[in-house]
Structures are given as C-alpha cells and as structure tokens.
Design an enzyme around this catalytic site. Sequence first.
Site, PDB file in Angstrom:
ATOM      1  CG  ASP A 112      32.480  32.666  39.114  1.00  0.00           C
ATOM      2  OD1 ASP A 112      31.426  32.016  38.960  1.00  0.00           O
ATOM      3  OD2 ASP A 112      32.739  33.705  38.495  1.00  0.00           O
ATOM      4  CD  GLU A 113      27.112  31.946  39.629  1.00  0.00           C
ATOM      5  OE1 GLU A 113      26.071  32.549  39.356  1.00  0.00           O
ATOM      6  OE2 GLU A 113      27.308  30.773  39.302  1.00  0.00           O
TER       7      GLU A 113
HETATM    8  P1  TTP Z   1      31.029  32.770  34.905  1.00  0.00           P
HETATM    9  O1  TTP Z   1      30.781  33.446  36.228  1.00  0.00           O
HETATM   10  O2  TTP Z   1      29.861  32.426  34.059  1.00  0.00           O
HETATM   11  O3  TTP Z   1      31.973  33.663  34.016  1.00  0.00           O
HETATM   12  P2  TTP Z   1      33.239  34.527  34.416  1.00  0.00           P
HETATM   13  O4  TTP Z   1      33.443  34.596  35.875  1.00  0.00           O
HETATM   14  O5  TTP Z   1      34.393  33.996  33.621  1.00  0.00           O
HETATM   15  O6  TTP Z   1      32.874  35.935  33.825  1.00  0.00           O
HETATM   16  P3  TTP Z   1      31.847  37.013  34.375  1.00  0.00           P
HETATM   17  O7  TTP Z   1      32.673  38.233  34.682  1.00  0.00           O
HETATM   18  O8  TTP Z   1      30.892  37.238  33.263  1.00  0.00           O
HETATM   19  O9  TTP Z   1      31.207  36.438  35.607  1.00  0.00           O
HETATM   20  O10 TTP Z   1      31.839  31.424  35.143  1.00  0.00           O
HETATM   21  C1  TTP Z   1      32.822  31.324  36.145  1.00  0.00           C
HETATM   22  C2  TTP Z   1      33.957  30.459  35.705  1.00  0.00           C
HETATM   23  O11 TTP Z   1      33.493  29.140  35.424  1.00  0.00           O
HETATM   24  C3  TTP Z   1      34.630  30.943  34.449  1.00  0.00           C
HETATM   25  O12 TTP Z   1      35.718  31.796  34.732  1.00  0.00           O
HETATM   26  C4  TTP Z   1      35.058  29.690  33.758  1.00  0.00           C
HETATM   27  C5  TTP Z   1      34.171  28.610  34.306  1.00  0.00           C
HETATM   28  N1  TTP Z   1      33.197  28.160  33.304  1.00  0.00           N
HETATM   29  C6  TTP Z   1      33.364  26.920  32.724  1.00  0.00           C
HETATM   30  O13 TTP Z   1      34.315  26.212  33.027  1.00  0.00           O
HETATM   31  N2  TTP Z   1      32.451  26.510  31.804  1.00  0.00           N
HETATM   32  C7  TTP Z   1      31.379  27.271  31.456  1.00  0.00           C
HETATM   33  O14 TTP Z   1      30.560  26.861  30.624  1.00  0.00           O
HETATM   34  C8  TTP Z   1      31.227  28.553  32.066  1.00  0.00           C
HETATM   35  C9  TTP Z   1      30.082  29.439  31.694  1.00  0.00           C
HETATM   36  C10 TTP Z   1      32.150  28.945  32.965  1.00  0.00           C
HETATM   37 MG    MG Z   2      31.904  35.073  37.168  1.00  0.00          MG
END
Ligand code: TTP
Ligand code: MG
Length: 414
Positions: A112-113
């Site tokens: 997601d980044e």
């Molecule tokens: P993140 O970008 O860390 O979290 P997020 O998008 O859920 O929340 P934020 O608004 O804080 O960015 O992670 C992206 C996705 O990756 C998250 O939705 C679920 C997945 N993920 C995992 O599967 N395992 C993990 O340990 C983490 C941190 C995330």
């Molecule tokens: Mg995120």
Amino acid sequence: MSRITLCVDMDAFFASVEQKTKPYLKGKPIAVIGSAMHHMVHGSAKRTVITTASYEARAYGVKTGMNIYEGKKVCPQLILVIGDNEKYAYTCMELERIYLTFTPDVEVYSIDEAFLDITASYHLFGSPETVGMAIKKAVKDRFGITCTIGIGPNKLIAKLASDIQKPDGLKWIKPEDVRDTIEDLPIKELWGIGQKISAILGTMGIKTCGELGRIPLSVLRNRFGIIGIRLKAMGLGLDDSPVTREPEDAKSIGHSMTLPKDIWDRREIDAYLLRLSEMVGRRARKNGFIGKVISLVIRYPDFETFSKQKTLKDFTNDTHVIYLSAMDIINSIRLRDKIRLLGVSLSTLTRDPLQLSLFKESRRRKSLLQTMDRINDRYGDFTLTWGSYKIQEDNSGVISPAWRPSGVRCVNVK
Ligand code: TTP
Ligand code: MG
C-alpha cells in the site's frame, strides 16, 4: 538540485478496501485478520493476528499485531473480517496504473505504499501539491478509499510527511523546512531506524534526529561501521536513494552463459539448463514476477544463434517448471553441433499477486537488500554478500545475467 519525491500510503488499507466492498461495514470498527487459507492453518484465536484495523477500531485502541482476544478486549463490538490478499494485490496493481499517469518513475514499495519521483513532471499538473491532490482524488474516485500523501526532497522525508499527516492528509515538507521538522523528532519515528539501532543510539544519549545529525561521523562509523554514514545522513534529513522504477516494462527475465567449453553431452547440457532455470526462477521470484513463455537460446561454435519458445498453460516462476520446459524444447530440436552458449528466459511477465510484500518483515528485507545494493554500488560488488552466496559462486565467472537479453539474435526454429 533537489528532487521532488512523493510518498503515497493508503489509510488502513485492507480495512478500507473491506469497508468499501462490503458497505455494511462502513463506519464500523473492523479488524482484518489473515486470509482464508492462513486461517485454516492457524485457526486458533490466540494465534490469529490482526493485520490492520479500521480507524473506527483504532479509536478504541485496536492495533496491528494484536490477537483476536486482545482486540475484542479493548473493543467488544469489533467486527472481524477475513482478508482477501488477491483483492488487495489487484487494488495495488491498479493503484500503480493511476500513479503512472503522473510520472513514469514509480516505485511500488509495499502493498500500500509507493514512491513517485515527480521532479520532471509536476509542472504538467501545476505544483507538487496539485499532483498530490489529483492522486488523492483519482484513488477516491476509483476505489472509494483515502490515502495520505507526503511530499519532500527525498524518500525519507516524503515518508515522514505522510506519517505525520495520517489519515487522509497531504503534506509537503520543503527543503528549507526539513531541519526544523526533524530537529525534535524521536529517531525511532524515522523510516528505517528500527528498535535495535534506536536503542543503541539511546545509550549514546541520542534521542532526536537533531542530535543524531550533530554527532560527528567518525563516532557513528566507529559504532556502526558503514551504516554509520547512512545514520548521519538520516539525522540531517538526507537520503540519496533513488525512486527505483519497477521493471514493469521488462519483457523477459533471462540468463545466458557461454560455457567453459563447447558441450554435446545431454547430461552436461541438462545440468546447465537446471542452473540457468534456477537463476531465472530465483530472479523472477525475487522481483515478484511470473511468466508464461519459456525460451531457450542456443549458440553453436560458429556463432549461429537461435531461440525456440514454449508457451505454458499457467504462469509460473517455479525453477522446476522452467527447467522441464527448457528440456522439452531441447528435446524438440536436433542439435547440429556442440553448444557454445545456452540461455533460458521467462517472458510474458506479470506481477505475482501473492508475492507483493504484504508484511513488514518482507518490507524490512527489501530495505535490507536496498541497503546492501547501495553499499555494493559504492564499495564494489560483493563487498557485502550472503554467506551462502560464497559457496554457490564456484568456478564460473562466465555467467552473464541479462535482464533483457536483447543482445541475442532470435531466429525462431519451427
Ligand atoms: P500499513 O500502511 O502499515 O497500515 P494501514 O494502511 O493499514 O494503516 P495506515 O493508515 O496507518 O497506513 O500497512 C498496509 C497494509 O498491510 C495493512 O492494511 C495490512 C497489511 N499489513 C500486514 O499484513 N501485516 C503487517 O504487519 C502490517 C503492518 C500491515
Ligand atoms: Mg497504509
């Protein structure tokens, strides 16, 4: 000349996708847990871990990494949703297409980044902020989910800007504001500084980025070795790592090798095919690609070169499948002479949806690999390498990795 780098990070990504695709979850505290398959294997509630929580659930203190009991304890009305990795991977690929309409320099960093280098393209849209707003709108229009965008002179600062402004935010840290922004920032908030390093820095009396930036380089080098250089730079808000464009335009992943001597014996040929197949498979797996067409390249001692292909029913990056296909191809041709060069490649590539870095662990690994690459770029190949590599890299300096084996003239043999 400073670059303009943009970091896009989806908000509560898996949870947002679930809330969008299952409207009855909208506005509710939900937690996404392992995908169906994972759930069957690790069925117990103790071991089932929350991968992400919606912002509604986060308000109660539900956090990534909690197990189901812990989540329910802080938020009894928490709704558990089994994740669907394929859906997230698909969304991720579609998001990349959106980014590519703003710049060709897109690095999909995790599920997601992504990082975008918009230095050369933002004028087309107005300002860096206009680009950010347009991306937010495009993502919202297409998927109905929000993201946070950070803009800065490098990846480190862009990432920080997005972390600061979450959720549904947009923040630009201009070069002249970097110093002030990070002066009092705890070092562990900085992307890439893990617990171990921040603990060691803590014992040295370094708590903030400002303090880190002021420590003499020699002190950091003595304590951390080569990594000390990078730490010092981080303390100053500097980061020279480029946005590395995904090889999405790579037509094939191939390796070829000029053999130590011309060979004829099938067992010898097969041994090289296996080795080449493994190199191709490994590279495809490492880069998260699967392909459908296997090609074999053969060059005879008189330098006549040809290639023949085989199209598979399913996409693969499995060494064994590649090897068997390469053998099928060689079985289908009558060799007219000894072989001087052999090549195997995998083409008609697509992203392996199951291989995107879903987990923090693999993201850490990715940044470890990037760090190694950077060190090796600067100090020479194999300055830093894996223990097991040394053993594998035996006699042959003749292997020429060809990401795009364009140098080989392909003559298809019917
Ligand atoms: P993140 O970008 O860390 O979290 P997020 O998008 O859920 O929340 P934020 O608004 O804080 O960015 O992670 C992206 C996705 O990756 C998250 O939705 C679920 C997945 N993920 C995992 O599967 N395992 C993990 O340990 C983490 C941190 C995330
Ligand atoms: Mg995120």
